[in-house]
Design an enzyme around this catalytic site. Structure first.
Site, PDB file in Angstrom:
ATOM      1  N   GLU A   1      -2.534  -9.519   3.121  1.00 21.52           N
ATOM      2  CA  GLU A   1      -3.051 -10.070   4.366  1.00 21.52           C
ATOM      3  C   GLU A   1      -4.426  -9.814   4.539  1.00 21.52           C
ATOM      4  O   GLU A   1      -4.991 -10.511   5.465  1.00 21.52           O
ATOM      5  CB  GLU A   1      -2.337  -9.348   5.601  1.00 21.52           C
TER       6      GLU A   1
ATOM      7  N   HIS B   1      -3.706  -5.488  -0.534  1.00 20.51           N
ATOM      8  CA  HIS B   1      -3.416  -5.911   0.789  1.00 20.51           C
ATOM      9  C   HIS B   1      -3.314  -7.364   0.917  1.00 20.51           C
ATOM     10  O   HIS B   1      -4.452  -7.993   0.956  1.00 20.51           O
ATOM     11  CB  HIS B   1      -4.308  -5.219   1.931  1.00 20.51           C
TER      12      HIS B   1
ATOM     13  N   CYS C   1       0.750  -1.309  -0.024  1.00 16.88           N
ATOM     14  CA  CYS C   1       0.030  -0.073   0.031  1.00 16.88           C
ATOM     15  C   CYS C   1       0.969   1.162   0.046  1.00 16.88           C
ATOM     16  O   CYS C   1       1.454   1.664  -0.992  1.00 16.88           O
ATOM     17  CB  CYS C   1      -0.896   0.147   1.157  1.00 16.88           C
TER      18      CYS C   1
END
EC number: 6.3.5.5
Length: 453
Positions: free
Chosen positions: A381, A379, A295
């Site tokens: 994750e 992202h 990001c």
């Protein structure tokens, strides 16, 4: 079968009475907290429409950049994501809050299980309808109670479809939430632009802290620009002990004590982080350590290599955005939250695009052609969102372990070199990060930033 089920059900009257008692109890608790359940609130877009609704959060006013997310679930994670710092978050999902807000419980690593940071980060919350009653085994309070406790104003009963249509056509705009009073159109100074504030400075840890893996295979330095808890968990759960540094820490001076460097997500304009950009540039000039950015970390890595970033019209904030892996041709469904993007046409010759957004063709990642360095705008994750691209952490940590073994082969005494960082004495969680600040404090911070400049 259905007859047997209905026959076995208990009488409804006692349960209904119990529910009524619960509702009355919650209503009285709300009143006792000094937050009228139906107090009027107004959401005003600068030079745009005004929407009237009801307050269900803190009794305070706030201004910020109005942005929207199309995510269906994951509002506790979104609202605690430091990348939303200074922004008023508009939810397109019609009903928000039906599964409540979980506790601040921590996992075996000492990381928050359900939140992405210790505090609610968004400046304000806008929904069409809010669930006053919630139901989930992890929930400990309602969305309204949480917002009130965290000092964040929230408004419901507004036409979020009209708001999102305006933001999509006009772009992300400055907006204001006022509670219990009329908006004065002449009060232009009431709109504070968080983009003019160094937001990363607010959300980054003020001192290094350390999280140990249960069976450590490597040691990674994390540059905290507003790192999410699940990013830290994604590293630690894969065997990487981590030491987390403030965003402006001269990481190139201690990189030889680590097996890898990670650059986190964060809020605001990446060009504010000139110290970070400089330290990353020096890091790549003086070390071959593997680097991974996510990001804002992706944007800062691009700036450090001479590329440029651009502000998107209304950003990408959702859990279902398709991104194409240019190296394999595979499409991943990704979780995203960003208002800026890297201009892929400005990447230097030793870099190439890694991922491409299939909705707007914006850059979603880059990879170095010869070195173990890559980054993603999305992202991997998730939290919330799909885990299609979580394997990127495995790719990164494989390169980290490979680098570690290579260093040990040529420098067998590497692990015995004294380190200036005594990790056993470091804190175990982020240090000195303050909760989200109100409109008056934002204005004061903006004025201080202008004066300092």
């Amino acid at each position: 079968m259905f007859a047997r089920v209905f026959k076995a059900m208990p009488a409804r009257a006692p349960a209904f009475t119990s529910v009524n008692a619960s509702i009355q109890s919650r209503f009285m608790a709300t009143v006792r907290q000094g937050r009228p359940a139906t107090e009027r609130a107004t959401f005003t877009i600068r030079d745009g429409p005004i929407f009237h609704g009801k307050s269900f959060g803190a009794r305070s006013n706030i201004s910020g950049e109005a942005v929207f997310t199309t995510s269906l679930v994951g509002y506790p994670e979104s609202l605690t994501d430091p990348s939303y710092r200074g922004q008023i978050l508009v939810f397109t999902q019609p009903l928000i809050g039906n599964y409540g807000v979980p506790s601040a419980e921590r996992d075996q690593h000492g990381l928050l299980k359900y939140f992405e940071s210790p505090n609610l980060q968004a400046a304000g919350v806008v929904v069409a309808d809010v669930a006053e009653q919630y139901s989930h085994w992890t929930a400990v309070e309602s969305l309204g109670e949480w917002c009130a406790r965290e000092g964040v104003p929230a408004i419901s009963g507004v036409d979020t479809r009209a708001i999102v249509t305006y933001l999509r056509e006009q772009g992300s705009s400055l907006a204001r939430i006022t509670v219990g009073e009329e908006y004065d159109a002449d009060q232009d100074e009431a709109f504070v632009d968080p983009e003019q504030i160094h937001l990363v400075r607010q959300v980054s840890t003020k001192a290094p802290f350390h999280v140990s893996a249960a069976d450590p295979q490597c040691h990674v330095a994390v540059i905290d620009c507003g790192v999410k808890e699940n990013i830290l968990r994604s590293l630690v759960s894969r065997g990487a002990s981590i030491t987390v540094f403030p965003f402006d820490y001269p990481i190139h001076k201690v990189a030889h004590h680590f097996d890898g460097v990670f650059i986190s997500n964060g809020p605001g304009d990446p060009t504010h982080c000139q110290d970070t950009v400089y330290h990353l540039r020096r890091l790549m000039e003086t070390s071959q350590v593997p680097i991974f950015g996510i990001c804002l970390g992706h944007q800062l890595l691009a700036l450090a290599n001479g590329a440029r970033t651009i502000k998107l019209k209304y950003g990408n904030r959702a859990h279902n955005i398709p991104a194409l892996d240019t190296t394999t041709g595979r499409c991943h469904i990704t979780s995203q939250n960003h208002g800026y993007a890297v201009d892929a046409s400005t990447l230097p010759s030793d870099w190439k695009p890694y991922f491409v957004n299939l909705n707007d063709s914006s850059n979603e990642g880059m990879i170095h052609k010869t070195r173990p360095i890559f980054s993603t705008q999305f992202h991997p994750e998730a939290k919330g969102g799909p885990l299609d691209s979580s394997y990127l952490f495995d790719i990164y940590l494989d390169s980290v372990v490979k680098y570690k073994n290579h260093q040990l082969a040529f420098h067998p005494n590497r692990n015995t070199v004294p380190s200036p960082l005594l990790v056993d004495l470091l804190a175990k969680e982020r240090v000195g990060v303050q909760p989200t600040i109100g409109m008056q404090n934002v204005a004061a911070a903006a004025a201080a930033a202008v004066a300092a400049a």
